[in-house]
Design a protein around this motif. Structure first.
Motif, PDB file in Angstrom:
ATOM      1  N   ASP A 402      36.507  37.232  -4.635  1.00 24.90           N
ATOM      2  CA  ASP A 402      35.645  36.232  -5.253  1.00 24.90           C
ATOM      3  C   ASP A 402      34.281  36.170  -4.558  1.00 24.90           C
ATOM      4  O   ASP A 402      33.326  35.632  -5.104  1.00 24.90           O
ATOM      5  N   ARG A 437      39.798  40.820  -9.083  1.00 28.18           N
ATOM      6  CA  ARG A 437      39.096  39.895  -8.186  1.00 28.18           C
ATOM      7  C   ARG A 437      39.931  38.634  -7.973  1.00 28.18           C
ATOM      8  O   ARG A 437      40.417  38.042  -8.923  1.00 28.18           O
ATOM      9  N   GLY A 439      40.714  35.212  -4.764  1.00 22.97           N
ATOM     10  CA  GLY A 439      40.196  34.501  -3.598  1.00 22.97           C
ATOM     11  C   GLY A 439      41.026  34.704  -2.353  1.00 22.97           C
ATOM     12  O   GLY A 439      41.622  35.759  -2.147  1.00 22.97           O
ATOM     13  N   VAL A 497      40.110  38.920 -13.364  1.00 15.24           N
ATOM     14  CA  VAL A 497      40.040  37.806 -12.428  1.00 15.24           C
ATOM     15  C   VAL A 497      41.356  37.046 -12.467  1.00 15.24           C
ATOM     16  O   VAL A 497      41.802  36.625 -13.538  1.00 15.24           O
ATOM     17  N   GLU A 539      33.452  28.722  -3.429  1.00 21.85           N
ATOM     18  CA  GLU A 539      33.598  30.078  -3.943  1.00 21.85           C
ATOM     19  C   GLU A 539      33.617  30.048  -5.465  1.00 21.85           C
ATOM     20  O   GLU A 539      33.958  29.040  -6.087  1.00 21.85           O
ATOM     21  N   GLU A 540      33.245  31.180  -6.078  1.00 20.67           N
ATOM     22  CA  GLU A 540      33.258  31.328  -7.525  1.00 20.67           C
ATOM     23  C   GLU A 540      34.091  32.548  -7.872  1.00 20.67           C
ATOM     24  O   GLU A 540      34.136  33.517  -7.112  1.00 20.67           O
ATOM     25  N   LEU A 541      34.717  32.519  -9.029  1.00 21.47           N
ATOM     26  CA  LEU A 541      35.511  33.662  -9.480  1.00 21.47           C
ATOM     27  C   LEU A 541      34.795  34.477 -10.539  1.00 21.47           C
ATOM     28  O   LEU A 541      35.044  35.669 -10.695  1.00 21.47           O
TER      29      LEU A 541
END
Length: 602
Positions: A402, A437, A439, A497, A539-541
């Protein structure tokens, strides 16, 4: 006692029981005034033979009678009933007469004596063979299938140090009932009262199907009693034979932060893995080694374990060889930065599927060592991907992060470039290239949980960078399973994702871990150290330009392909140029905005 001797003893006892049943039945009905002795003898012989035949058919001699239940009673009923019916048929065919009353009495005595001897052994074992002193009074949370399984195991095991004395369960139909002679004494909200009333010393959570939020609620209720609860193993681990019911363990932070298990398309995964040659880079790492374990369940023909560290590769190789003897395992000590070496390995094994998990992932360390981040994460990915293309690999799955979304760190930027590399190769290769992707992974090397555990063991303080910092978390097994699922679903060129659930505040994680360890914040303090270089607050995905409504699986989203590969292409074509690393670092810096975005993608 061996199985043969046990079977001989049971058959002998049963023969005496059958003969006793028929002769005693005659005595009750006729006071031994039975003029047809031939019929009596023949009926007795037929009944004994028929009993043993049907006892074998219904496996009466294979049951572990210390755990006898209604299933065993049904088997006795079927075997005895069919035996008596057979004896009646023989009476009618041979002697043209049927003494129904005698057979009915014989049937009743037969069931009573056969069942009585079996259950008498269980009663004797439960009453006299289990030590009674020094056992901890135990509360079982959950009076369903899991709870009764735990209760039976604890009551039936002479080695157990626990004695179940009460259940709690929220099911209103179970209140005030007794299950296995153990009362259902209240609901989960009444744990503290029940614990005090029954002088509870130990608590076992036995609801394997509950959601994580429910476990959090139960844990908090248990902590009101100052008794740290244990939890039973997952039913899938019990059924697969990995763990015993009695192997209860402490509730861990991973249990509360992990999400509910996801259903996988096992058939679709098997089509891509079963009977294939699979290569995993970084096979000795946290994600890589779990990928190996999960992939083995789908029976690949051969698995190549590739890694840079000899000890970690040796460890996972020994583990897998001991458990999966039907799979061929090969080990390769290699660095993905070596282009010729990767080509040599791909040509040697010609894998069908490649999982690329080798990477540098520690954000602050990579800020200090950007050259190594670029060499491993970018050049290593390119070397491995191009070698896979040349060897005709069917599917190439790259493990991304991420932190590649709107990257503010060298690590994140190099991961984003690596995604671009595999996306580009997908457009010019017959191989399906896909990036997956996700985290933070609970318990992986370098993750925050092992760090917090060490700090708590050392007496604190627990260091948190910022009170508002949040992260997405998932367990290593779940991440690995979804990576495998994503590889099976990919068409090629996507950034898939994984659904990470809701983000978690790091400070809340620290507080929970302190509580799990039996301390309060007054015992183990929390110290804020400030954000480190390259870190984001949130955080961003998916980036704004990547958001896509399409979902290929209930827990897997597909991001839109970002066509920004041109900024990297000119660098990639000069792969052997001396200034490559410096140029890639410049590109990484171009990808990093001046300030971090603080909005998390949901």
């Amino acid at each position: 006692m061996t199985y043969k001797w046990r079977m001989l003893v049971l058959m002998s006892i049963d023969s005496l029981i059958v003969l006793s049943a028929i002769f005693f039945g005659v005595f009750l009905l006729y006071d031994w005034q039975w003029p047809w002795t031939d019929i009596l003898v023949v009926s007795a012989i037929v009944l004994v033979i028929a009993h043993h035949i049907f006892a074998y058919v219904f496996k009466l001699y294979k049951g572990a009678w210390q755990y006898a239940s209604t299933n065993e009673l049904l088997r006795i009923f079927y075997a005895v009933t069919l035996s008596v019916i057979t004896a009646g048929i023989v009476q009618g065919l041979v002697f043209d007469v049927l003494y129904a009353r005698a057979l009915v009495v014989t049937w009743m005595l037969h069931i009573l004596l056969i069942g009585g001897t079996r259950f008498a052994w269980r009663m004797y074992r439960d009453t006299y063979m289990k030590p009674k002193k020094g056992l901890k009074r135990t509360l079982i949370i959950g009076a369903g299938a899991g709870g009764t399984l735990v209760a039976r195991q604890l009551k039936g095991s002479p080695e157990s140090e626990l004695r179940p004395v009460a259940y709690v369960d929220d099911d209103p139909t179970k209140q005030h009932l007794e299950i296995m002679d153990i009362p259902v004494a209240g609901t989960i909200c009444q744990i503290e009262r029940v614990a005090e009333k029954y002088r509870i010393e130990h608590i076992v959570i036995a609801i394997p199907s509950m959601k994580r939020e429910e476990l959090q609620h139960i844990y908090e209720k248990c902590m009101e009693t100052n008794i740290k609860p244990k939890i039973m193993p997952m039913l899938e681990d019990i059924v697969s034979g990995k763990l015993e019911v009695s192997q209860i363990r402490d509730v861990q932070v991973e249990d509360l932060l992990g999400r509910d298990p996801v259903e996988l398309d096992t058939e679709g995964i098997a089509d891509t893995i079963t009977g294939q040659v699979v290569l995993i880079t970084g096979a000795g790492g946290s994600i890589g080694s779990e990928l190996c374990r999960q992939l083995c369940r789908f029976d690949p023909a051969e698995m190549i374990l590739l890694g840079h560290g000899e000890n970690s590769i040796y460890s996972i190789d020994m583990e897998l060889k001991n458990e999966y003897t039907h799979i061929t395992f090969e080990t390769e000590i290699a660095d993905v930065q070596g282009k010729e070496r990767m080509q040599e390995i791909m040509e040697k094994y010609r894998p069908d599927v490649v999982y690329h998990a080798a990477a540098h992932k520690h954000v602050p360390l990579m800020e200090k060592n950007p050259q190594e981040a670029v060499k491993n994460n970018v050049i290593g990915t390119r070397n491995t991907a191009e070698a896979a293309d040349a060897a005709g690999v069917s599917t190439f799955v790259m493990i991304s992060s991420d932190k590649a979304v709107n990257p503010t760190s060298v690590m994140g930027a190099t991961k984003r470039i690596a995604e671009m590399v595999v996306q580009h190769l997908n457009t010019v290769s017959a191989t399906r290239f896909v990036a997956v992707r996700f985290g933070n992974v609970l318990g992986s090397r370098g993750s925050v949980i092992p760090l917090f555990k060490k700090q708590i063991e050392a007496g604190g303080p627990v260091t948190v960078t910022h009170p508002d910092m949040t992260r997405y978390f998932m367990t290593i097994p779940e991440a690995s399973r979804l990576v495998i699922q994503a590889g099976a679903l990919a068409d090629g060129g996507e950034i898939l994702v994984l659904d990470m659930g809701e983000p978690v505040k790091i400070v809340d994680l620290a507080r929970n871990m302190i509580r799990f360890s039996g301390f309060g914040e007054e015992d183990i303090g929390i110290e804020y150290t400030g954000m480190r270089p390259g870190e984001k607050m949130y955080e961003e995905l998916l980036g704004d330009e990547e958001v896509h409504e399409e979902q290929v699986h209930p827990k897997i989203y597909v991001g839109k392909t970002n066509g920004s590969y041109d900024s990297v292409k000119e660098v990639i074509k000069y792969i052997n140029h001396d200034s490559l690393v410096d140029r890639l670092i410049e590109v990484s810096n171009d990808l990093k905005p001046e300030t971090s975005k603080v909005s998390a993608a949901n």
